[in-house]
Scaffold this motif. Structure first.
Motif, PDB file in Angstrom:
ATOM      1  N   THR A   1      -2.017   3.862   3.517  1.00  0.00           N
ATOM      2  CA  THR A   1      -1.937   2.851   4.574  1.00  0.00           C
ATOM      3  C   THR A   1      -2.794   3.267   5.755  1.00  0.00           C
ATOM      4  O   THR A   1      -2.647   4.374   6.288  1.00  0.00           O
TER       5      THR A   1
ATOM      6  N   LYS B   1       0.858  -1.192   0.000  1.00  0.00           N
ATOM      7  CA  LYS B   1       0.000   0.000   0.000  1.00  0.00           C
ATOM      8  C   LYS B   1       0.892   1.239   0.000  1.00  0.00           C
ATOM      9  O   LYS B   1       1.867   1.301   0.746  1.00  0.00           O
TER      10      LYS B   1
ATOM     11  N   GLU C   1      -4.112  -1.355   9.193  1.00  0.00           N
ATOM     12  CA  GLU C   1      -3.071  -2.101   8.481  1.00  0.00           C
ATOM     13  C   GLU C   1      -1.708  -1.921   9.154  1.00  0.00           C
ATOM     14  O   GLU C   1      -0.929  -2.875   9.275  1.00  0.00           O
ATOM     15  N   PHE C   2      -1.436  -0.693   9.591  1.00  0.00           N
ATOM     16  CA  PHE C   2      -0.181  -0.419  10.287  1.00  0.00           C
ATOM     17  C   PHE C   2      -0.079  -1.263  11.557  1.00  0.00           C
ATOM     18  O   PHE C   2       0.953  -1.886  11.830  1.00  0.00           O
TER      19      PHE C   2
ATOM     20  N   ALA D   1       5.299   0.893   5.328  1.00  0.00           N
ATOM     21  CA  ALA D   1       5.066   0.307   6.659  1.00  0.00           C
ATOM     22  C   ALA D   1       5.847  -0.996   6.812  1.00  0.00           C
ATOM     23  O   ALA D   1       6.537  -1.211   7.814  1.00  0.00           O
TER      24      ALA D   1
END
Length: 254
Positions: free
Chosen positions: A108, A103, A112-113, A158
């Motif tokens: 992001t 991403k 998701e992080f 990330a």
């Protein structure tokens, strides 16, 4: 006199790079415990393959994102060590389990992080911490990074950052665990053809060719390129290698 066979624990060992690592380690004469998240059948096949090489093997379920379950997991490991391997400790921990999220930085999400943090950094951090209670002195930790911690491709901000954190952690582990003669190293694969991150390297011909064009050896990596390096780090020949980042990328982005 019988030689005590060493034992390695490989997280995410049911498929892809983890499977390759587990089999390569077994070929070094080391017994192997693998973990799987959901693919029990695949894990059982890896166990059978390792046993066919003459080594003992076992598979346990583990979701590295759920650190609250690590104590229960290690109760299972202790039971497996006792019942299958007739011992109470193991020697090598390979922190391989992981996912990839492709991403752009600006897209992001926090969810998701957090997911990546839990799987790629928090998970290995606390899994290793708890593993030390039943690891033999003189053993080793092999963490897994990525070429993306050295060079940048859009879409991995990330993921690359978490692996960068693992690289720093590896140095601290090496320094702080040196008194127990436990080595810590980190292997950084380049782009590899697996089902990782939706098989983006394996299945996208354009990306495959692009990566090959920026790699000195002119091709994309394969799982067989990685497993043997991890197995080497679990061997006596590697006993003086410590706190090192070993990139296995064929000379990518030089």
């Amino acid at each position: 006199m019988a030689v005590n066979t060493k034992i390695a624990l490989v997280t995410g060992g049911s498929r892809g790079l983890g499977k390759n690592m587990a089999i390569a380690i077994a070929k070094k004469g080391i017994d192997v415990i693998i973990t799987y998240n959901s693919k029990k059948e695949e894990a059982d096949l890896v166990v059978k393959e390792i046993e066919s090489l003459g080594q003992k093997a076992a598979a346990l379920q583990l979701n590295v994102a759920e650190s609250k379950n690590f104590d229960t997991f290690f109760e299972g490991i202790s039971s497996t060590l006792k019942n299958t391997f007739k011992t109470d400790k193991f020697d090598f921990l390979i922190n391989n389990a992981g996912i990839g999220i492709h991403k752009p930085f600006v897209e992001t999400t926090e969810e998701e992080f957090d997911q990546l943090t839990n799987i790629q950094f928090k998970g290995p951090f606390f899994l290793t911490q708890k593993a030390l209670r039943i690891m033999n002195d003189g053993g080793g930790i092999v963490n897994i990074s990525t070429g993306l911690a050295r060079f940048s491709f859009p879409g991995y901000a990330a993921y690359g950052s978490m692996k960068g954190a693992m690289e720093i952690l590896t140095k601290y582990q090496a320094k702080e665990l040196g008194a127990r003669k436990i080595r810590a190293n980190i292997v950084a694969p380049g782009a590899i053809e697996t089902d990782f991150s939706g098989g983006v390297v394996r299945d996208n011909e354009q990306m495959n060719q692009q990566i090959a064009s920026v790699t000195a050896l002119g091709r994309v990596g394969l799982p067989d390129d990685i497993g043997g390096v991890v197995a080497f780090l679990c061997s006596e020949e590697a006993s003086w290698i410590n706190a090192q980042r070993i990139e296995v990328s064929g000379g990518m982005m030089l």
